[in-house]
Design an enzyme around this catalytic site. Structure first.
Site, PDB file in Angstrom:
ATOM      1  N   HIS A 214       4.417  -4.672   8.984  1.00 19.38           N
ATOM      2  CA  HIS A 214       4.375  -4.616  10.450  1.00 19.38           C
ATOM      3  C   HIS A 214       3.108  -5.221  11.032  1.00 19.38           C
ATOM      4  CE1 HIS A 214       7.472  -1.843   9.266  1.00 19.38           C
ATOM      5  NE2 HIS A 214       6.584  -1.027   8.709  1.00 19.38           N
TER       6      HIS A 214
ATOM      7  N   ARG B 167       5.079  11.114  -2.200  1.00 16.92           N
ATOM      8  CA  ARG B 167       4.811  10.735  -0.807  1.00 16.92           C
ATOM      9  C   ARG B 167       6.076  10.945   0.047  1.00 16.92           C
ATOM     10  NH1 ARG B 167       4.557   4.533   1.380  1.00 16.92           N
ATOM     11  NH2 ARG B 167       4.030   5.019   3.540  1.00 16.92           N
TER      12      ARG B 167
ATOM     13  N   GLU C  71      12.638  -9.347   1.080  1.00 14.19           N
ATOM     14  CA  GLU C  71      11.847  -8.181   1.520  1.00 14.19           C
ATOM     15  C   GLU C  71      12.697  -6.917   1.393  1.00 14.19           C
ATOM     16  OE1 GLU C  71       9.467  -8.557   5.148  1.00 14.19           O
ATOM     17  OE2 GLU C  71      10.347  -6.664   5.817  1.00 14.19           O
TER      18      GLU C  71
ATOM     19  N   ARG D 132       7.712   0.357  13.441  1.00 15.06           N
ATOM     20  CA  ARG D 132       8.219  -0.063  12.122  1.00 15.06           C
ATOM     21  C   ARG D 132       9.403  -1.016  12.225  1.00 15.06           C
ATOM     22  NH1 ARG D 132       5.584   3.347   8.332  1.00 15.06           N
ATOM     23  NH2 ARG D 132       5.148   5.346   9.303  1.00 15.06           N
TER      24      ARG D 132
ATOM     25  N   HIS E  33      12.859  -2.490   1.641  1.00 17.92           N
ATOM     26  CA  HIS E  33      12.275  -1.227   2.100  1.00 17.92           C
ATOM     27  C   HIS E  33      13.153  -0.075   1.665  1.00 17.92           C
ATOM     28  CE1 HIS E  33       9.362  -3.296   4.571  1.00 17.92           C
ATOM     29  NE2 HIS E  33      10.346  -4.103   4.956  1.00 17.92           N
ATOM     30  N   LEU E  34      12.502   0.981   1.205  1.00 19.57           N
ATOM     31  CA  LEU E  34      13.259   2.181   0.819  1.00 19.57           C
ATOM     32  C   LEU E  34      13.920   2.812   2.040  1.00 19.57           C
ATOM     33  CD1 LEU E  34      10.263   3.240  -1.282  1.00 19.57           C
ATOM     34  CD2 LEU E  34      12.521   3.159  -2.315  1.00 19.57           C
TER      35      LEU E  34
ATOM     36  N   ASN F 126       8.038  -5.393  -1.400  1.00 14.60           N
ATOM     37  CA  ASN F 126       7.987  -4.349  -0.380  1.00 14.60           C
ATOM     38  C   ASN F 126       6.551  -4.342   0.123  1.00 14.60           C
ATOM     39  OD1 ASN F 126       7.893  -2.116   1.222  1.00 14.60           O
ATOM     40  ND2 ASN F 126       8.883  -0.726  -0.236  1.00 14.60           N
TER      41      ASN F 126
ATOM     42  N   ARG G  95      13.348   4.246  12.489  1.00  9.29           N
ATOM     43  CA  ARG G  95      12.179   5.130  12.469  1.00  9.29           C
ATOM     44  C   ARG G  95      11.324   4.873  13.719  1.00  9.29           C
ATOM     45  NH1 ARG G  95       9.352   4.786   6.796  1.00  9.29           N
ATOM     46  NH2 ARG G  95       8.262   6.547   7.716  1.00  9.29           N
TER      47      ARG G  95
ATOM     48  N   ASP H 263       2.027 -15.676   6.064  1.00  7.76           N
ATOM     49  CA  ASP H 263       1.589 -17.054   5.803  1.00  7.76           C
ATOM     50  C   ASP H 263       1.619 -17.369   4.309  1.00  7.76           C
ATOM     51  OD1 ASP H 263       1.179 -17.524   8.462  1.00  7.76           O
ATOM     52  OD2 ASP H 263      -1.017 -17.499   8.382  1.00  7.76           O
TER      53      ASP H 263
ATOM     54  N   ALA I 184       3.271  -0.891   4.737  1.00  9.12           N
ATOM     55  CA  ALA I 184       2.863  -0.943   6.150  1.00  9.12           C
ATOM     56  C   ALA I 184       2.435  -2.349   6.576  1.00  9.12           C
ATOM     57  CB  ALA I 184       1.740   0.052   6.389  1.00  9.12           C
TER      58      ALA I 184
ATOM     59  N   PRO J  11       0.795  -1.227   0.000  1.00  6.86           N
ATOM     60  CA  PRO J  11       0.000   0.000   0.000  1.00  6.86           C
ATOM     61  C   PRO J  11       0.827   1.277   0.000  1.00  6.86           C
ATOM     62  CG  PRO J  11      -0.093  -1.095   2.132  1.00  6.86           C
ATOM     63  CD  PRO J  11       0.557  -2.048   1.191  1.00  6.86           C
ATOM     64  N   ASN J  12       0.310   2.249  -0.716  1.00  9.31           N
ATOM     65  CA  ASN J  12       0.849   3.618  -0.785  1.00  9.31           C
ATOM     66  C   ASN J  12       2.138   3.746  -1.589  1.00  9.31           C
ATOM     67  OD1 ASN J  12      -1.228   4.834   0.849  1.00  9.31           O
ATOM     68  ND2 ASN J  12      -0.323   3.738   2.573  1.00  9.31           N
TER      69      ASN J  12
ATOM     70  N   TYR K  65      11.178   8.923   1.502  1.00  6.96           N
ATOM     71  CA  TYR K  65      11.183   7.913   0.429  1.00  6.96           C
ATOM     72  C   TYR K  65      11.835   8.389  -0.870  1.00  6.96           C
ATOM     73  CZ  TYR K  65       7.903   5.706   3.640  1.00  6.96           C
ATOM     74  OH  TYR K  65       7.334   5.137   4.749  1.00  6.96           O
TER      75      TYR K  65
HETATM   76  C1  DQA Z   1       8.301   1.079   3.665  1.00  5.69           C
HETATM   77  C2  DQA Z   1       8.389   1.215   5.192  1.00  5.69           C
HETATM   78  C3  DQA Z   1       7.033   0.984   5.843  1.00  5.69           C
HETATM   79  O1  DQA Z   1       7.146   1.162   7.257  1.00  5.69           O
HETATM   80  C4  DQA Z   1       6.021   1.979   5.327  1.00  5.69           C
HETATM   81  O2  DQA Z   1       4.755   1.724   5.893  1.00  5.69           O
HETATM   82  C5  DQA Z   1       5.962   1.997   3.842  1.00  5.69           C
HETATM   83  C6  DQA Z   1       7.220   1.975   3.101  1.00  5.69           C
HETATM   84  C7  DQA Z   1       9.628   1.412   2.962  1.00  5.69           C
HETATM   85  O3  DQA Z   1       9.789   1.044   1.808  1.00  5.69           O
HETATM   86  O4  DQA Z   1      10.481   2.083   3.560  1.00  5.69           O
HETATM   87  O5  DQA Z   1       4.898   2.115   3.250  1.00  5.69           O
HETATM   88  O6  DQA Z   1       7.987  -0.269   3.354  1.00  5.69           O
END
Ligand code: DQA
Length: 198
Positions: A115, A53, A133, A146, A135-136, A109, A142, A122, A112, A45-46, A58
Protein backbone atom coordinates in the site's frame (compact mmCIF):
# COMPACT_ATOMS: atom_id res chain seq x y z
CA UNK A 1 52.18 10.97 0.16
CA UNK A 2 51.45 14.69 -0.30
CA UNK A 3 48.15 16.05 1.08
CA UNK A 4 47.11 16.94 -2.48
CA UNK A 5 47.65 13.36 -3.67
CA UNK A 6 45.78 12.00 -0.64
CA UNK A 7 42.83 14.32 -1.41
CA UNK A 8 42.88 13.28 -5.06
CA UNK A 9 42.78 9.66 -3.97
CA UNK A 10 39.63 10.32 -1.94
CA UNK A 11 37.95 12.47 -4.60
CA UNK A 12 34.78 11.04 -6.07
CA UNK A 13 35.45 9.31 -9.36
CA UNK A 14 39.17 9.02 -8.61
CA UNK A 15 40.47 5.65 -9.75
CA UNK A 16 42.04 5.00 -6.36
CA UNK A 17 38.60 4.68 -4.79
CA UNK A 18 36.95 1.31 -4.63
CA UNK A 19 33.76 1.30 -6.70
CA UNK A 20 30.59 1.46 -4.63
CA UNK A 21 28.73 -0.81 -7.04
CA UNK A 22 28.61 -4.38 -5.83
CA UNK A 23 29.65 -7.19 -8.08
CA UNK A 24 26.61 -9.28 -8.95
CA UNK A 25 26.07 -12.28 -11.19
CA UNK A 26 25.50 -11.34 -14.82
CA UNK A 27 21.81 -10.53 -15.31
CA UNK A 28 19.83 -12.68 -17.71
CA UNK A 29 19.38 -10.69 -20.89
CA UNK A 30 16.34 -12.62 -22.11
CA UNK A 31 13.81 -15.08 -20.73
CA UNK A 32 15.01 -18.68 -20.31
CA UNK A 33 13.15 -20.82 -22.82
CA UNK A 34 14.14 -24.26 -21.55
CA UNK A 35 14.93 -26.04 -18.29
CA UNK A 36 12.90 -26.20 -15.11
CA UNK A 37 10.85 -23.08 -14.46
CA UNK A 38 12.31 -21.13 -11.55
CA UNK A 39 10.09 -19.22 -9.16
CA UNK A 40 11.27 -16.64 -6.61
CA UNK A 41 8.87 -16.48 -3.67
CA UNK A 42 9.16 -13.23 -1.70
CA UNK A 43 7.44 -12.20 1.52
CA UNK A 44 7.32 -8.72 3.01
CA UNK A 45 7.20 -7.39 6.57
CA UNK A 46 5.59 -9.26 9.46
CA UNK A 47 4.85 -12.34 7.38
CA UNK A 48 7.53 -14.14 9.42
CA UNK A 49 5.00 -13.94 12.28
CA UNK A 50 2.32 -15.94 10.48
CA UNK A 51 0.82 -18.57 12.74
CA UNK A 52 0.56 -16.23 15.72
CA UNK A 53 -0.09 -12.87 14.04
CA UNK A 54 -3.82 -11.96 14.05
CA UNK A 55 -4.92 -15.56 13.40
CA UNK A 56 -8.54 -14.39 12.97
CA UNK A 57 -7.33 -12.56 9.81
CA UNK A 58 -4.32 -14.53 8.61
CA UNK A 59 -5.05 -18.02 9.98
CA UNK A 60 -2.66 -20.29 11.86
CA UNK A 61 -0.50 -21.65 9.04
CA UNK A 62 3.12 -20.59 9.53
CA UNK A 63 5.43 -19.22 6.85
CA UNK A 64 7.68 -22.33 6.87
CA UNK A 65 4.54 -24.43 6.32
CA UNK A 66 3.46 -22.27 3.35
CA UNK A 67 6.98 -22.43 1.90
CA UNK A 68 7.14 -26.22 2.29
CA UNK A 69 3.82 -26.62 0.48
CA UNK A 70 4.90 -24.17 -2.25
CA UNK A 71 8.12 -26.15 -2.76
CA UNK A 72 6.19 -29.44 -2.89
CA UNK A 73 3.74 -28.02 -5.46
CA UNK A 74 6.51 -26.45 -7.55
CA UNK A 75 8.50 -29.70 -7.61
CA UNK A 76 5.37 -31.68 -8.56
CA UNK A 77 5.24 -29.50 -11.69
CA UNK A 78 8.94 -29.88 -12.39
CA UNK A 79 9.75 -26.36 -11.23
CA UNK A 80 12.27 -24.95 -8.74
CA UNK A 81 11.44 -22.49 -5.97
CA UNK A 82 13.57 -20.25 -3.79
CA UNK A 83 12.08 -18.10 -1.09
CA UNK A 84 13.02 -15.16 1.12
CA UNK A 85 11.31 -12.92 3.65
CA UNK A 86 12.32 -9.43 4.70
CA UNK A 87 10.98 -6.75 7.01
CA UNK A 88 12.93 -4.07 5.10
CA UNK A 89 11.80 -2.29 1.95
CA UNK A 90 15.29 -1.87 0.48
CA UNK A 91 16.09 -5.51 1.05
CA UNK A 92 12.93 -6.50 -0.81
CA UNK A 93 14.02 -4.27 -3.69
CA UNK A 94 17.41 -6.04 -3.65
CA UNK A 95 15.74 -9.46 -3.59
CA UNK A 96 13.57 -8.54 -6.59
CA UNK A 97 16.71 -7.40 -8.43
CA UNK A 98 18.50 -10.65 -7.49
CA UNK A 99 15.58 -12.68 -8.86
CA UNK A 100 16.50 -11.28 -12.28
CA UNK A 101 19.69 -13.38 -12.19
CA UNK A 102 17.90 -16.62 -11.49
CA UNK A 103 14.11 -16.71 -11.75
CA UNK A 104 11.56 -16.94 -14.56
CA UNK A 105 8.78 -15.45 -12.43
CA UNK A 106 8.11 -13.98 -8.99
CA UNK A 107 5.33 -14.67 -6.51
CA UNK A 108 5.28 -11.88 -3.93
CA UNK A 109 3.31 -10.90 -0.87
CA UNK A 110 4.67 -7.39 -0.21
CA UNK A 111 2.69 -7.18 3.08
CA UNK A 112 2.05 -3.57 4.16
CA UNK A 113 4.47 -2.29 1.48
CA UNK A 114 1.74 -3.21 -1.01
CA UNK A 115 0.00 0.00 0.00
CA UNK A 116 3.01 2.31 0.25
CA UNK A 117 6.02 1.25 -1.78
CA UNK A 118 6.79 2.97 -5.05
CA UNK A 119 10.31 1.48 -4.74
CA UNK A 120 8.98 -2.09 -4.84
CA UNK A 121 6.62 -1.25 -7.70
CA UNK A 122 9.54 0.28 -9.64
CA UNK A 123 11.74 -2.77 -8.92
CA UNK A 124 9.07 -5.14 -10.28
CA UNK A 125 8.78 -2.96 -13.38
CA UNK A 126 12.54 -2.59 -13.85
CA UNK A 127 13.28 -6.30 -13.52
CA UNK A 128 10.50 -7.17 -15.96
CA UNK A 129 9.85 -10.68 -14.64
CA UNK A 130 6.22 -11.83 -14.68
CA UNK A 131 5.11 -11.23 -11.08
CA UNK A 132 2.02 -12.40 -9.23
CA UNK A 133 0.95 -10.49 -6.11
CA UNK A 134 -0.69 -12.55 -3.39
CA UNK A 135 -2.44 -11.73 -0.12
CA UNK A 136 -3.78 -14.04 2.54
CA UNK A 137 -6.60 -11.66 3.48
CA UNK A 138 -9.02 -9.96 1.11
CA UNK A 139 -7.40 -6.51 1.03
CA UNK A 140 -10.53 -5.07 -0.62
CA UNK A 141 -12.74 -6.04 2.31
CA UNK A 142 -10.67 -4.47 5.11
CA UNK A 143 -9.62 -0.92 6.04
CA UNK A 144 -9.85 1.57 3.18
CA UNK A 145 -6.07 2.10 3.06
CA UNK A 146 -5.54 -1.59 2.27
CA UNK A 147 -7.83 -1.58 -0.75
CA UNK A 148 -5.23 0.24 -2.84
CA UNK A 149 -2.24 -1.73 -4.06
CA UNK A 150 0.60 0.39 -5.43
CA UNK A 151 2.47 -2.71 -6.59
CA UNK A 152 -0.30 -4.68 -8.34
CA UNK A 153 -0.30 -2.47 -11.44
CA UNK A 154 3.15 -3.80 -12.36
CA UNK A 155 2.16 -7.44 -11.75
CA UNK A 156 0.46 -9.80 -14.17
CA UNK A 157 -2.28 -10.23 -11.56
CA UNK A 158 -3.28 -10.27 -7.92
CA UNK A 159 -4.81 -13.02 -5.79
CA UNK A 160 -6.28 -11.95 -2.48
CA UNK A 161 -8.44 -13.42 0.24
CA UNK A 162 -7.93 -17.19 0.12
CA UNK A 163 -5.50 -17.63 3.03
CA UNK A 164 -2.49 -19.84 2.17
CA UNK A 165 -4.43 -20.93 -0.92
CA UNK A 166 -3.71 -17.44 -2.38
CA UNK A 167 -0.04 -18.46 -2.51
CA UNK A 168 -0.80 -21.80 -4.18
CA UNK A 169 -3.10 -20.15 -6.74
CA UNK A 170 -0.36 -17.54 -7.29
CA UNK A 171 2.19 -20.27 -7.96
CA UNK A 172 -0.18 -21.96 -10.38
CA UNK A 173 -0.75 -18.63 -12.19
CA UNK A 174 2.99 -17.89 -12.41
CA UNK A 175 3.86 -21.37 -13.72
CA UNK A 176 1.01 -21.35 -16.26
CA UNK A 177 2.09 -17.91 -17.45
CA UNK A 178 5.71 -18.97 -18.03
CA UNK A 179 4.63 -22.29 -19.67
CA UNK A 180 2.31 -20.41 -22.04
CA UNK A 181 4.96 -17.87 -23.00
CA UNK A 182 7.53 -20.64 -23.60
CA UNK A 183 4.97 -22.48 -25.78
CA UNK A 184 4.10 -19.42 -27.84
CA UNK A 185 7.78 -18.57 -28.22
CA UNK A 186 8.50 -22.15 -29.38
CA UNK A 187 5.70 -21.99 -31.93
CA UNK A 188 6.89 -18.62 -33.23
CA UNK A 189 10.41 -20.10 -33.60
CA UNK A 190 9.08 -23.07 -35.59
CA UNK A 191 7.07 -20.74 -37.88
CA UNK A 192 10.20 -18.66 -38.49
CA UNK A 193 12.27 -21.76 -39.39
CA UNK A 194 9.52 -23.00 -41.78
CA UNK A 195 9.34 -19.65 -43.56
CA UNK A 196 13.13 -19.52 -43.91
CA UNK A 197 13.14 -22.99 -45.54
CA UNK A 198 10.58 -21.88 -48.16
C1 DQA B 1 -1.32 -8.88 3.64
C2 DQA B 1 -2.29 -7.69 3.65
C3 DQA B 1 -1.58 -6.40 4.03
O1 DQA B 1 -2.52 -5.33 4.07
C4 DQA B 1 -0.94 -6.52 5.39
O2 DQA B 1 -0.24 -5.34 5.70
C5 DQA B 1 -0.08 -7.72 5.50
C6 DQA B 1 -0.57 -8.98 4.95
C7 DQA B 1 -2.03 -10.22 3.38
O3 DQA B 1 -1.36 -11.18 3.03
O4 DQA B 1 -3.25 -10.31 3.57
O5 DQA B 1 0.98 -7.69 6.11
O6 DQA B 1 -0.39 -8.69 2.60
Amino acid sequence: MSPARRAAKRAPGSRARRPLRQRTAKPQTSARRTGPIRIALLHGPNLNLLGTRAPEIYGTTTLPEIEAEMTRRAEARGAELRSAQSNFEGELVALIQLARNWADAIVINPGAYTHTSIAIRDAIEAVGLPTVEVHLSNIHAREEFRARSITAARCIGQISGFGPQSYYLGLDAALSHVEASRRSHGEAGKRQKRSKRR
